[in-house]
Design a protein around this motif. Structure first.
Motif, PDB file in Angstrom:
ATOM      1  N   THR A   5       0.795  -1.216   0.000  1.00  0.00           N
ATOM      2  CA  THR A   5       0.000   0.000   0.000  1.00  0.00           C
ATOM      3  C   THR A   5       0.828   1.266   0.000  1.00  0.00           C
ATOM      4  N   TYR A  60      -5.143  -8.561  -3.891  1.00  0.00           N
ATOM      5  CA  TYR A  60      -6.021  -7.511  -4.420  1.00  0.00           C
ATOM      6  C   TYR A  60      -6.171  -7.623  -5.943  1.00  0.00           C
ATOM      7  N   PRO A  85      -9.206  -7.605   0.455  1.00  0.00           N
ATOM      8  CA  PRO A  85      -9.455  -6.828   1.664  1.00  0.00           C
ATOM      9  C   PRO A  85     -10.719  -7.255   2.401  1.00  0.00           C
ATOM     10  N   VAL A  89     -14.083  -2.755   3.615  1.00  0.00           N
ATOM     11  CA  VAL A  89     -12.725  -2.223   3.464  1.00  0.00           C
ATOM     12  C   VAL A  89     -12.713  -0.692   3.420  1.00  0.00           C
ATOM     13  N   GLN A  91      -9.269   0.640   3.358  1.00  0.00           N
ATOM     14  CA  GLN A  91      -7.916   0.831   2.873  1.00  0.00           C
ATOM     15  C   GLN A  91      -7.923   1.486   1.488  1.00  0.00           C
ATOM     16  N   ARG A 119      -8.173 -10.418   4.255  1.00  0.00           N
ATOM     17  CA  ARG A 119      -7.174  -9.674   5.038  1.00  0.00           C
ATOM     18  C   ARG A 119      -7.896  -8.689   5.955  1.00  0.00           C
ATOM     19  N   ASP A 122      -7.303  -4.567   6.736  1.00  0.00           N
ATOM     20  CA  ASP A 122      -7.636  -3.584   5.697  1.00  0.00           C
ATOM     21  C   ASP A 122      -8.963  -2.892   5.961  1.00  0.00           C
ATOM     22  N   PHE A 127      -2.175   3.101   6.049  1.00  0.00           N
ATOM     23  CA  PHE A 127      -1.094   2.136   6.081  1.00  0.00           C
ATOM     24  C   PHE A 127       0.219   2.864   6.283  1.00  0.00           C
ATOM     25  N   TYR A 129      -1.059   0.490   9.380  1.00  0.00           N
ATOM     26  CA  TYR A 129      -2.352   0.562  10.048  1.00  0.00           C
ATOM     27  C   TYR A 129      -2.251   1.422  11.302  1.00  0.00           C
TER      28      TYR A 129
END
Length: 576
Positions: A5, A60, A85, A89, A91, A119, A122, A127, A129
């Motif tokens: 990310t 992804y 994700p 999500v 993210q 995941r 996410d 990020f 996190y």
């Protein structure tokens, strides 16, 4: 270590800094320069596992329910497992809008034969996190699991990944030690979902001492992951085998039963769009017998991490490497490179078609592929050499290039193929078939080569190609249904006879559900046979398939199907 990310420049810079630091510390040694004269030996008589395309997954890889838009392009790759994700999500990798929600894309993944790992971290927008509190995190865990439990049509979720790269993204000062946090999160997931496998620790790089400490703590707390995970991102695929061996030694020393291994990010930014380099990763991941592996995410959602161009979603050069991989059937056979850092490749042999496929690269100049164990193919073989270039993630490549088609005489069961003018960044394929044999579409699909959910691939000398799928036992809900998905490719749209090779040792008739391309269910009845693992019996059904790729499911349990009765093992299906 850097992660998927980070922005493009930051990701590349961080990756180079990490690799440089490891080189300076002596942890790694520089990869030798490419040079001609490498040899790859392929032993067709030495199979070591069924073809399952373990490295045909993406982090992804999918953006939403319709992106990438063409299912057939992905069906041709027969992907194994993607990491996507979390539900809900937030993210935003590389400044993109949040996307790739595992439950949103589950149907698309399923239509291409792929499973998914979710995941969980996410759910956070930032990020690395940004930790808030334990109340916040555990509330999010409950919400994510509740959403998955409510998704009664999503049967292809293979696991919960509890955290990502905790060796540098876990906020120990705010959240406490990761091993304690792992146990707390594990138990929170298990309080609601006692079935779905849990994946971890998902470190950014393999570290023996850290893995031992983690597993020791997890064993003590009763929270050992069902699937072990780490990343291979520092441009050293030659270390994969030693990492797997070290993990297996720790596992045995701690008295743990062997776990599947997922390398759910592989390939550094400078490598991910270089077919020759990635062929080296796939070769080593296959030989190490990992369970799944995902192309690392560096740029944008929905392109299968560069296998398709952005916006137009057309194949890139790297796509054809994975298409060759997707076309493999039968068993993976032993390949031995002369150097782990240069020329390398992976190969398969399908006994039903007498077809050998070898994919290789990562070396320049003139190199040699020696293939032995070819006696079953006859006294002479046709050898077709193809190549795909290294033209990047934004250049569409409509097809690989056929370099040559030649006939080789088989001597003592072997041939030697010289491959001149290789480009180290390109990938190559040798397709070997009996000389003079008619070229036809694939008719037989082995169950052990297909997408297997909540069942087990097994071996038997009496099975077609030596393998089959058994323990297709479960009826329940989307987390427990047992089924096998076959991705088949036919030349024309019409009715076909579908023959199913099976065994049924119950002493009475058993049933399973049959559906294709998401259509209506019919019931297949399997009369009893001589015993479990004893094959030769078949039953037949008529199916109407469309030209190109189709997904055929045989299920003990599946959404929309009332459930099968008794038990049956699947050897293969044949489409005629």
């Amino acid at each position: 270590m850097r992660s998927h990310t980070l922005g493009r420049g930051r990701a590349v810079t961080a990756s180079l800094l990490v690799t440089s630091a490891l080189l300076l510390s002596g942890t790694l040694t520089p990869t030798p320069a490419h040079a001609a004269g490498g040899t790859l030996t392929v032993d067709v008589s030495s199979p070591f596992k069924p073809v399952t395309r373990v490295a045909a997954g993406g982090l992804y890889a999918l953006k939403d329910a319709s992106t990438p838009p063409d299912d057939a392009l992905l069906q041709a790759l027969r992907p194994h497992t993607h990491t996507q994700p979390a539900p809900g999500v937030q993210q935003k990798p590389n400044g993109q809008p949040a996307g790739g929600d595992a439950l949103v894309v589950a149907g698309k993944a399923e239509r291409t034969g792929a499973g998914e790992i979710i995941r969980m971290p996410d759910i956070y927008p930032d990020f690395p996190y940004r930790w808030v509190s334990w109340d916040d995190w555990l509330g999010k865990v409950d919400t994510m699991v509740d959403k998955r439990l409510a998704a009664t049509g999503a049967t292809n979720i293979r696991g919960w990944e509890l955290w990502n790269e905790p060796d540098w993204t876990w906020n120990t000062a705010a959240a406490g030690p990761f091993d304690d946090g792992w146990a707390r999160t594990f138990k929170a997931v298990r309080a609601k979902d006692s079935v779905t496998p849990i994946v971890g620790p998902s470190d950014s790089a393999y570290n023996s001492a850290r893995m031992r400490d983690f597993l020791t703590s997890a064993r003590a707390s009763g929270t050992v992951p069902d699937v072990i995970c780490w990343h291979e991102l520092v441009s050293r695929p030659d270390l994969i085998a030693s990492h797997v061996a070290d993990y297996r030694a720790i596992e045995a020393d701690l008295g743990l039963t062997p776990r599947p291994i997922s390398v759910n990010e592989y390939g550094a930014p400078a490598e991910i769009d270089v077919p020759g380099r990635i062929s080296s990763y796939i070769s080593k991941l296959e030989r190490a017998k990992v369970w799944s592996a995902d192309r690392a995410f560096w740029y944008e959602y929905g392109t299968f991490n560069g296998l398709l161009t952005t916006s137009a979603y057309q194949p890139t050069a790297s796509y054809w490497l994975y298409k060759w991989y997707g076309d493999m059937a039968g068993n993976m056979v032993t390949t031995t490179p002369s150097s782990l850092s240069g020329l390398d490749g992976f190969a398969s042999y399908d006994t039903t078609r007498k077809a050998v496929d070898v994919v290789f690269g990562n070396e320049a100049g003139t190199n040699t592929v020696n293939v032995k164990g070819l006696a079953p193919l006859g006294s002479s073989v046709k050898v077709t050499l193809r190549s795909t270039p290294s033209s990047g993630r934004t250049t569409a490549v409509t097809a690989p290039t056929t370099v040559s088609t030649t006939t080789h005489q088989v001597s003592n069961g072997a041939i030697s193929v010289s491959v001149p003018n290789m480009n180290a960044d390109a990938a190559y394929q040798l397709a070997i078939t009996p000389a003079g044999a008619a070229t036809d579409y694939q008719h037989r699909y082995e169950a052990e080569n297909s997408s297997v959910f909540r069942a087990e691939s097994l071996s038997s000398a009496g099975a077609s190609n030596g393998g089959y799928v058994g323990r297709i036992d479960n009826i329940g809900d989307a987390r427990t249904h047992s089924y096998v998905d076959f991705v088949v490719n036919v030349p024309t749209s019409r009715a076909y006879q579908l023959s199913i090779g099976y065994a049924n040792g119950t002493g009475a008739a058993a049933t399973q559900g049959l559906a294709y391309n998401g259509g209506a269910w019919t019931t297949v009845s399997y009369p009893p046979t001589a015993g479990w693992g004893q094959f030769g019996a078949t039953v037949s059904q008529t199916v109407t398939l469309r030209a190109g790729y189709n997904v055929i499911r045989l299920a003990k349990g599946s959404p929309g199907f009332a459930g099968g009765t008794g038990y049956a093992e699947l050897d293969y299906i044949q489409v005629d």
